[in-house]
Design an enzyme around this catalytic site. Structure first.
Site, PDB file in Angstrom:
ATOM      1  N   ASP A 227       0.357  -0.703  -1.273  1.00 36.56           N
ATOM      2  CA  ASP A 227      -0.250  -0.947   0.035  1.00 36.56           C
ATOM      3  C   ASP A 227       0.252   0.137   1.001  1.00 36.56           C
ATOM      4  OD1 ASP A 227       2.357  -1.954   0.229  1.00 36.56           O
ATOM      5  OD2 ASP A 227       1.812  -3.384   1.784  1.00 36.56           O
TER       6      ASP A 227
ATOM      7  N   ASP B  96       2.480   0.513   3.355  1.00 36.64           N
ATOM      8  CA  ASP B  96       3.904   0.810   3.570  1.00 36.64           C
ATOM      9  C   ASP B  96       4.714   0.663   2.276  1.00 36.64           C
ATOM     10  OD1 ASP B  96       3.783  -1.978   3.490  1.00 36.64           O
ATOM     11  OD2 ASP B  96       5.435  -2.238   4.892  1.00 36.64           O
TER      12      ASP B  96
ATOM     13  N   SER C  38       1.659  -2.730   7.382  1.00 37.77           N
ATOM     14  CA  SER C  38       1.620  -3.034   5.949  1.00 37.77           C
ATOM     15  C   SER C  38       0.239  -2.772   5.342  1.00 37.77           C
ATOM     16  CB  SER C  38       2.080  -4.481   5.734  1.00 37.77           C
ATOM     17  OG  SER C  38       2.189  -4.755   4.371  1.00 37.77           O
TER      18      SER C  38
ATOM     19  N   ASP D 245       5.690  -1.572   0.160  1.00 42.58           N
ATOM     20  CA  ASP D 245       6.652  -2.596  -0.275  1.00 42.58           C
ATOM     21  C   ASP D 245       6.044  -3.414  -1.416  1.00 42.58           C
ATOM     22  OD1 ASP D 245       4.817  -3.831   1.383  1.00 42.58           O
ATOM     23  OD2 ASP D 245       6.298  -4.977   2.522  1.00 42.58           O
TER      24      ASP D 245
HETATM   25 MG    MG Z   1       3.398  -3.974   2.878  1.00 41.77          MG
END
Ligand code: MG
Length: 457
Positions: A244, A246, A101, A248
């Site tokens: 960020d 990844d 992440s 999400d």
């Molecule tokens: Mg993330």
């Protein structure tokens, strides 16, 4: 009574995290792959990863373990976590994402996705941990060993899913100019592609994969977004976006170059979605603004511990349509029950287009609350620090459901050890921005002092 052994948890609040070749070895990754494969069974499993340099190494270790248990792996390549989750939901298959992440580049992680697209429930992660510790892996015969194939349709599937929830025509008419900072993460091609489909004039920043995140730190906090903030100051863009690693999460910069706190984005989206009787889910770390918005909209607010998968699962259990966190992680249930950065971008543009308002105007119409966040290096066990902090704030009321939340007459302070990094997060919240900062600084100083002193353990 049967003795059920207690095992040390392997999964944290958001999957497994560690530093490859240190505490996240390929041997461990392969064995956890075997355990995941044994738990999932001889089925298809979607796998994606972010742009980290160790992604391929961990991906291959986990994949070989899963295939030895008979799982057929569908390699989706580098892809935002929510795009993998959407693929799992659409195909009704399990998934695994190799990502850490927003953590620094030396980290990587392993996250398991259920066939509804949401992160596995804790009790299911415990089943995988049990298989791992008891080494009760399924090892299939050579004829049954899993296969590996790719599927290039996952990106269009994901973007079309997002577009189906917004007024594409209205957004296209506005021809918004959007500056996107993907931070060299997994959104480097997906968010610009989404924005082009929405008729925006897109300028990209750090839109190439770089697993060392040399352009900027992966966490989209204002101190890490200096280039984006300074470019937004020239007034040429309607909206600035940063993700960020990844993707999400999404955070926004207004047309004047001001950073918009994720808590305010959450409030904006919640206010636009709720109807009387709606349910909204958010952790105890979000500001009191969301209480006011839910009260005004006659919606019910459910507070949880911190952790996006827990918010998602609580939303599903309560049939809540909207939820999320103060860090830019918004969960729009109509689309899918997980945080989704690109979906959040589309929702914000939709609000701007339908309401005919600038992002700064939308934000200024919200109840004014401020959160100041500080990360303190954790040198001592949280449990050894907590009693001293409790006695420091003896006369104040407290919530100990997750870390320690202390209520004051003009705000609150929340302190909790991170579930993914060796830090203690300190949140100060108040209607007054200066006071929010003061509160966070006061308790940061307290924690620093206690960590310098002799251990109470
Ligand atoms: Mg993330």
């Amino acid at each position: 009574m049967t003795d059920i052994p207690e095992y040390e948890p392997i999964f944290g609040t958001n999957g497994i995290r560690g530093i490859p070749n240190k505490d996240l070895t390929v041997e461990f990754a392969q064995e956890i792959g075997k355990a995941i494969g044994t738990y999932y069974g001889k089925v298809s499993v979607a796998m994606g990863r972010d742009t980290r340099d160790t992604g391929n190494m961990i991906f291959n270790a986990v994949t070989s373990g899963m295939m030895s248990s008979g799982a057929n792996v569908i390699d989706l390549g580098i892809l935002p976590t929510p795009a993998v989750q959407y693929y799992c939901k659409s195909k009704e298959i399990f998934g695994v994402v190799i990502t850490a992440s927003h953590n620094p580049p030396q980290f990587n992680g392993i996250k398991c996705i259920a066939s509804d697209g949401t992160e596995l429930r804790r009790e299911d992660e415990e089943k995988i941990e049990r298989i791992y510790y008891e080494k009760s892996f399924e090892a299939v015969s050579w004829e049954e060993a899993g296969t590996l194939k790719s599927d290039p349709t996952s990106v269009d599937l994901y973007l079309d899913g997002i577009l189906s929830h917004v007024d594409v025509k209205k957004i296209r008419e506005k021809q918004f100019r959007v500056l996107v900072d993907s931070g060299n993460g997994a959104s480097y091609f997906t968010t610009p592609a989404l924005l082009r489909k929405l008729g925006c004039k897109v300028v990209s920043l750090n839109a190439f994969p770089d697993g060392k995140f040399t352009s900027r730190t992966s966490e989209p906090r204002p101190e890490n977004l200096k280039d984006l903030l300074s470019l937004m100051k020239n007034g040429a863009f309607s909206l600035g976006v940063a993700h960020d690693g990844d993707a999400d999460r999404a955070v926004f910069i207004d047309e004047k170059g001001n950073f918009i706190d994720g808590d305010k984005t959450l409030c904006l989206v919640v206010r636009s979605v709720i109807k009387p009787g709606s349910k909204v889910v958010t952790p105890i770390s979000s500001s009191d603004a969301i209480d006011e918005i839910c009260h005004d909209g006659k919606a019910q607010l459910i507070r949880t511990k911190v952790g996006a998968p827990l918010v998602s699962r609580t939303m599903i259990d309560n049939m809540a349509m909207i939820g999320g966190e103060e860090n830019g992680g918004i969960i729009f249930g109509e689309h899918q029950y997980c945080r989704d950065g690109a979906m959040t971008v589309a929702l914000i543009l939709n609000l701007m287009a339908v309401g005919g308002k600038k992002i700064s105007e939308l934000i200024s119409s919200l109840p004014q609350f401020f959160i100041h966040k500080i990360s303190v290096e954790r040198k001592k066990d949280w449990k050894s620090l907590e009693p001293s902090i409790i006695s420091y704030a003896e006369s104040n009321s407290k919530d100990r459901s997750d870390g320690l939340k202390i209520y004051l007459s003009d705000g609150w302070v929340l302190m909790r050890p991170s579930g993914t990094e060796p830090i203690i997060r300190v949140y100060g919240q108040s209607r007054d921005e200066k006071r929010a900062r003061e509160l966070a600084l006061e308790y940061e100083a307290l924690i620093l002092g206690l960590q310098e002193g002799p251990s109470a353990e």
